[in-house]
Structure formats: C-alpha cells, structure tokens
Motif scaffolding. Structure first.
Motif, PDB file in Angstrom:
ATOM      1  N   ASP A  43      12.795  47.479 -11.895  1.00 35.63           N
ATOM      2  CA  ASP A  43      13.972  47.715 -12.729  1.00 35.63           C
ATOM      3  C   ASP A  43      14.257  49.196 -12.955  1.00 35.63           C
ATOM      4  O   ASP A  43      15.416  49.599 -13.117  1.00 35.63           O
ATOM      5  N   GLU A  44      13.209  50.005 -12.966  1.00 36.99           N
ATOM      6  CA  GLU A  44      13.358  51.396 -13.384  1.00 36.99           C
ATOM      7  C   GLU A  44      13.367  52.401 -12.232  1.00 36.99           C
ATOM      8  O   GLU A  44      13.402  53.610 -12.468  1.00 36.99           O
ATOM      9  N   THR A  45      13.361  51.916 -10.996  1.00 38.50           N
ATOM     10  CA  THR A  45      13.264  52.820  -9.844  1.00 38.50           C
ATOM     11  C   THR A  45      14.465  52.652  -8.924  1.00 38.50           C
ATOM     12  O   THR A  45      14.923  51.533  -8.686  1.00 38.50           O
ATOM     13  N   GLN A  46      14.947  53.761  -8.395  1.00 35.27           N
ATOM     14  CA  GLN A  46      16.032  53.709  -7.424  1.00 35.27           C
ATOM     15  C   GLN A  46      15.498  53.216  -6.073  1.00 35.27           C
ATOM     16  O   GLN A  46      14.381  53.551  -5.678  1.00 35.27           O
ATOM     17  N   PRO A  47      16.299  52.439  -5.363  1.00 35.84           N
ATOM     18  CA  PRO A  47      15.828  51.929  -4.057  1.00 35.84           C
ATOM     19  C   PRO A  47      15.777  53.037  -3.012  1.00 35.84           C
ATOM     20  O   PRO A  47      16.523  54.006  -3.081  1.00 35.84           O
ATOM     21  N   ILE A  48      14.882  52.868  -2.042  1.00 37.61           N
ATOM     22  CA  ILE A  48      14.874  53.793  -0.912  1.00 37.61           C
ATOM     23  C   ILE A  48      16.137  53.565  -0.090  1.00 37.61           C
ATOM     24  O   ILE A  48      16.689  52.463  -0.060  1.00 37.61           O
ATOM     25  N   ASN A  49      16.605  54.604   0.580  1.00 30.16           N
ATOM     26  CA  ASN A  49      17.816  54.477   1.385  1.00 30.16           C
ATOM     27  C   ASN A  49      17.563  53.740   2.692  1.00 30.16           C
ATOM     28  O   ASN A  49      18.296  52.830   3.063  1.00 30.16           O
ATOM     29  N   GLU A  50      16.495  54.136   3.381  1.00 32.14           N
ATOM     30  CA  GLU A  50      16.164  53.539   4.671  1.00 32.14           C
ATOM     31  C   GLU A  50      14.657  53.374   4.777  1.00 32.14           C
ATOM     32  O   GLU A  50      13.897  54.189   4.246  1.00 32.14           O
ATOM     33  N   PRO A  51      14.188  52.331   5.462  1.00 31.20           N
ATOM     34  CA  PRO A  51      12.754  52.210   5.700  1.00 31.20           C
ATOM     35  C   PRO A  51      12.228  53.369   6.543  1.00 31.20           C
ATOM     36  O   PRO A  51      12.971  53.987   7.310  1.00 31.20           O
TER      37      PRO A  51
END
Length: 548
Positions: free
Chosen positions: A185-193
């Motif tokens: 909930d508190e972390t931004q997703p990575i853009n690309e693997p």
C-alpha cells in the motif's frame, strides 16, 4: 560414462509459446493489460483480478528494491498457499532475484538449514510461521529483511467456502518485521522488471535431496518455468480461459507449476486452497465449475469415500492429472472417478526438481496404465546402462537421463554433487526405468534404494505395487536388510486396513507374497506399523526405515 554433449537448442524450437519465450512475470503483466478485470486468483471467495495482482506485485518489488534486494539475491518464501505467495513469487523474480521456497511444514532446524545454506538475504513468511524464523534469526548472518503476512488479510467478508480456523487469525505484525500488505500500500510500483537472461540467469533455487544426501539448492534458469509450462499446454491441448483448483503446495515444484505458473501462462482463474479437505474441495469444484485440477491420488480416493458423493455435481471437471503418492493411480481408481465426474483421471507425469518437473505427459486418448507417459515436447529422455553408460533400447532397464535447454545449472555451492548429476547437459536422475516399444516411460525404482538379492535387482516400488494386491494391506514399504547367504533380503513394513487389524499375521503376508511374486523378491521379513514415515506430499521415506 555419460551421454554425448547435449545439443538442445533445437528442442526449444519444438515449443510454441503463447506470447514468446519470455519470463513468466511478463505473462502476468500481459494479462493485466488484456484482461484487467478477470479474476486471476480466488481465495475462499476473495477475488484478485489481474490488474490488482500485477499492481501489488510491482509495488512489492518496489519495496524489496528499496530494502536492498536486487538481481541475484536469494529470498526465502515460507507461506501456505495464498494470494500473497503468488504476489511475492513474481515480485522477487521481477527484480531478477532468486526464490528459494520453504515447505510450510518445516520446523526451526529445517528453516535454519535452508535459509543459511541458501545465504538468503530476505524471507517472506506467514505470521503463523514466523516463530520458526524468529528462533533462528540471530544465527542467520546473511538475513537482513523479514516480511510477514496474515492470511486473513486476503479473506473476504463472507467466505464462499469453509475457512480453516487458523487462517482467520489476524495477529499484530511481529516486531522487527514488515507487513506485506502495508508494504504494498505504501510503495510506488516499479516501472519495468529487471532485464534477465532467459537462458542463463537463475530464477528459482528449490531444495531437493537429489539422488542422495541432505537437501541441496537446485538452481533453475528463468526460461525453465516458461518452457515447461508451454510444453504442458502444448502436449495436453490446454487453452486459455479455464478455471483451475490449486491445492498441491506451491513450495513443491509440481504445485508451483500447476498453481503459480499455469494459471498465469493460460490466463486462467485459479481457486486457491492451502490444504486438502474432501468436503471443501467438492464445494470448490461445484461452486466454481472447476475444469482443471492437479490432484494426489489419495485426494481422489477420499472424495470417492464421502457420504452421498454421487449426488454432487462434479461434471465440470475435464482435466485431472494425478500423482501416485501413498496409493497408485490405477485404472480401477480412474474408472471410479470417471463414473463420478465424467473426467478421465490419469497419472500426471514423471519429473524432478532439477528439470523443473513435467518431463513426461500422458496422452489422454492413449493412456498406458502403470507408465509415466511420453516425453514432453522439447524434452529428451534416454535410458542408460548403470554400469557402462551405454544407451539402452526399448524394453531394457537403466538409469533415466533427462535433457532439455533449461535443466538446472547445478547445486548451489555443491560442485561435487553437481558433477555427479549434471553431465554434458544431461540430468542423471538416479531413477531406474525403461521405455516400451511405443515410447512410454516406466519408472521402476531408485538406484540408491535398489536391493540386491542373490544377484537379482529388486526395486522397492515393484514389491510394494505387488503387495497392494493383498486385500489386507493399505500401505507398505520395502527395504533391503543384510543377509549372509543372499547379500540382501527384502523386509516389508505393512500398514493394515482397519478391518484386518489382528486378523492377519506376518507369516500370512509372507506366504501370500511367496505365492504371488518371484522367489528372489518376495519379503522374508514383515513388520506391522500403524503408519509409515512420509514427506508432506505423502511420499514414503524408506531411508528413515532403513536408518532404524
């Protein structure tokens, strides 16, 4: 001696991939784009659609990266079957890190051994299992990060199936650990693997005893999962859009292939159950119209024994590979199952951790009972003489050797064991078997468990299969014991069916065996037991009986 250098590049070309030879997490992200609202996994009624699954996975990957986990790092996964397992599995692999799954039945010493041996930098575990990690955490110098999760966090308000009491518990997050849901909930997703080498980078380190000894970390490349999952679909004519039931433990290579990978590759909806209960399983099959289920033979037998099971509607089932653990997948069992469901049950496949399992498949229109089926597309299997290394023709027994472009790269920090098993690109399995004239593989035993009686080779599985024909025997295990005159003699440990307890003697069993099998192989000693030592999957541990 060993087989010549393997050239398996062409073998990979025999596989037709749904969307190319790419890591399995790419298929997960593709599903989120093409079918964002379709349920990917259902956990007692809680639906996790592809969009949420992909977003949660990318966010957890971001959290792991923030905490210093990167490409090549080893991360333990110590959970019962649950949506969090799938999220964590793909989050780890999106970073190019390496998953090392731990069996949720492991106790403290086993947890310490695997995490220490794997040099794991992090572990993701259930709050129910964290006490085992906590007890040894100070001894694990490499372990820097512990993430815990509550199964209850992914339960719905109104479950559609009976939920075990222990899954409903919601304890506080243990001290010095991070909560998985909060991290998402508190972390931004990575853009690309993280970019990975499909053929050579390691994605999975599954611990196995291999041919002998204490468990060792078999290092499997990124491409192994996609290759074998594509082969499963191609050989069995499987399509997108199925609804599958996943009960086999995700920590086991077979449960992982059918529960974690197959649904993602085929964009299926997968119903997750963390353990087998006959009534709950039937409820799931009925409610969700499940058409694909990988089972263990005792599960099918337990369902057939349910009261009034004939009144239940299991007609949606159309694909049911099953593994023989404890009891074999026989034609008679399959016919009972077909009468109940209309589905043709059959032996699942032959395989081992070092090859990412699923090395064979059973053609549903040409089942050969007692066999393991034919080699998977792109997978080469040879039978090799145990003494000379010469390849054997159909009908002749020898060691089973398996080759494909994505067999394991070796055992972690065990070059000695690697050299014994991996030779010129071939995995020498330590198993004994033969092909028939039609290309069906028959498994007959383990080299290390082979019993030499008066110069004859006796395989425990052969004796045990024959003994199941005795009406009083529920289960048996055969081992070799020293014999002055014969070299070794067979001793049989027997679990009687309840109705025969006290009504059959050891001598009765021996006399029956003498009349029903060759003189060199029938057991000379019998010992009755209430139960036999077994793995969590039900495989009898003969070595423990022999150690006694």
């Amino acid at each position: 001696m060993s087989l010549p250098n393997a050239h398996f590049a062409d073998a990979a070309n025999e596989i037709t991939y749904r969307n190319g030879a790419r890591p399995m997490h790419d298929y997960l992200l593709l599903n989120a784009k093409e079918a964002p609202d379709q349920a990917a996994y259902i956990f007692y009624g809680r639906e996790v659609p592809w969009r949420e699954l992909a977003d949660s996975t990318r966010r957890l990957a971001g959290f792991l990266r923030e905490k210093g986990i990167g490409k090549g790092d080893h991360v333990g996964l110590y959970l019962q079957n649950c949506p969090q397992y799938v999220i964590a599995h793909y989050a780890i692999q999106m970073l190019g890190a390496v998953i090392t799954p731990l069996n949720p039945q492991y106790k403290t010493a086993e947890v310490e051994y695997q995490l220490d041996n794997a040099e794991a930098k992090a572990v993701i575990c259930g709050t129910d299992l964290y006490p085992m990690v906590e007890a040894v955490r100070d001894k694990l110098s490499q372990l820097k990060l512990v993430i815990t999760t509550r199964y209850a966090d992914y339960l719905p308000g109104l479950p559609t199936l009976s939920v075990p009491d222990d899954l409903t518990q919601a304890p506080a997050t243990p001290e010095n650990t991070f909560d998985l849901v909060s991290a998402i909930d508190e972390t931004q997703p990575i853009n690309e693997p993280e970019p990975v080498d499909f053929d050579n980078d390691i994605a999975l380190m599954t611990f196995t005893s291999g041919t002998t000894g204490r468990p060792k970390g078999a290092m499997l490349p990124v491409g192994a999962a996609t290759f074998k999952t594509a082969a499963l679909f191609q050989s069995n004519g499987l399509e997108q859009g199925s609804t599958s039931l996943a009960i086999a433990p995700f920590c086991h290579i077979a449960g992982m292939c059918l529960g974690v990978y197959a649904g993602v590759y085929g964009r299926w909806t997968t119903i997750i159950l963390p353990r087998f209960d006959p009534e709950t399983t039937v409820q799931a099959l009925e409610k969700y119209k499940v058409d694909m289920w990988y089972s263990i033979a005792p599960m099918n037998r337990a369902i057939l024994s349910l009261p009034n099971v004939q009144s239940r509607d299991l007609s949606s089932l159309r694909f049911n590979p099953a593994t023989s653990f404890g009891i074999p997948v026989t034609e008679s069992l399959a016919e009972e199952w077909k009468a109940l469901t209309g589905c043709q049950m059959h032996e699942a496949s032959y395989g081992l951790s070092e090859t990412h399992t699923m090395d064979t498949y059973m053609p549903r229109d040409a089942i050969v009972w007692g066999s393991c089926g034919r080699p998977m597309p792109g997978n080469d299997i040879r039978i090799v003489d145990i003494e000379t290394g010469k390849e054997q023709p159909p009908g002749q027994s020898g060691e089973i050797a398996v080759g494909n472009p994505y067999v394991f790269k070796g055992y972690w920090q065990r070059p000695d064991a690697t050299n014994e098993t991996l030779k010129n690109g071939w995995v020498f399995t330590g198993d004994v078997g033969h092909f028939d004239q039609n290309g069906y593989l028959f498994f007959t035993g383990r080299i290390k468990e082979m019993i030499k009686c008066s110069g004859y080779s006796v395989f425990p599985e052969d004796v045990e299969a024959l003994m199941l024909n005795h009406p009083a025997i529920a289960q048996s295990a055969a081992i070799g014991v020293p014999d002055e005159n014969r070299g070794e003699t067979v001793k049989l440990f027997v679990v009687l069916k309840p109705d025969y307890d006290g009504k059959v003697s050891e001598h009765d069993i021996i006399d029956w065996a003498k009349d029903n099998m060759a003189a060199y192989k029938y057991p000379r000693y019998v010992e009755f037991r209430d139960s036999l030592p077994a793995t969590g999957a039900g495989k009898v541990l003969r070595r423990l009986l022999k150690d006694e």
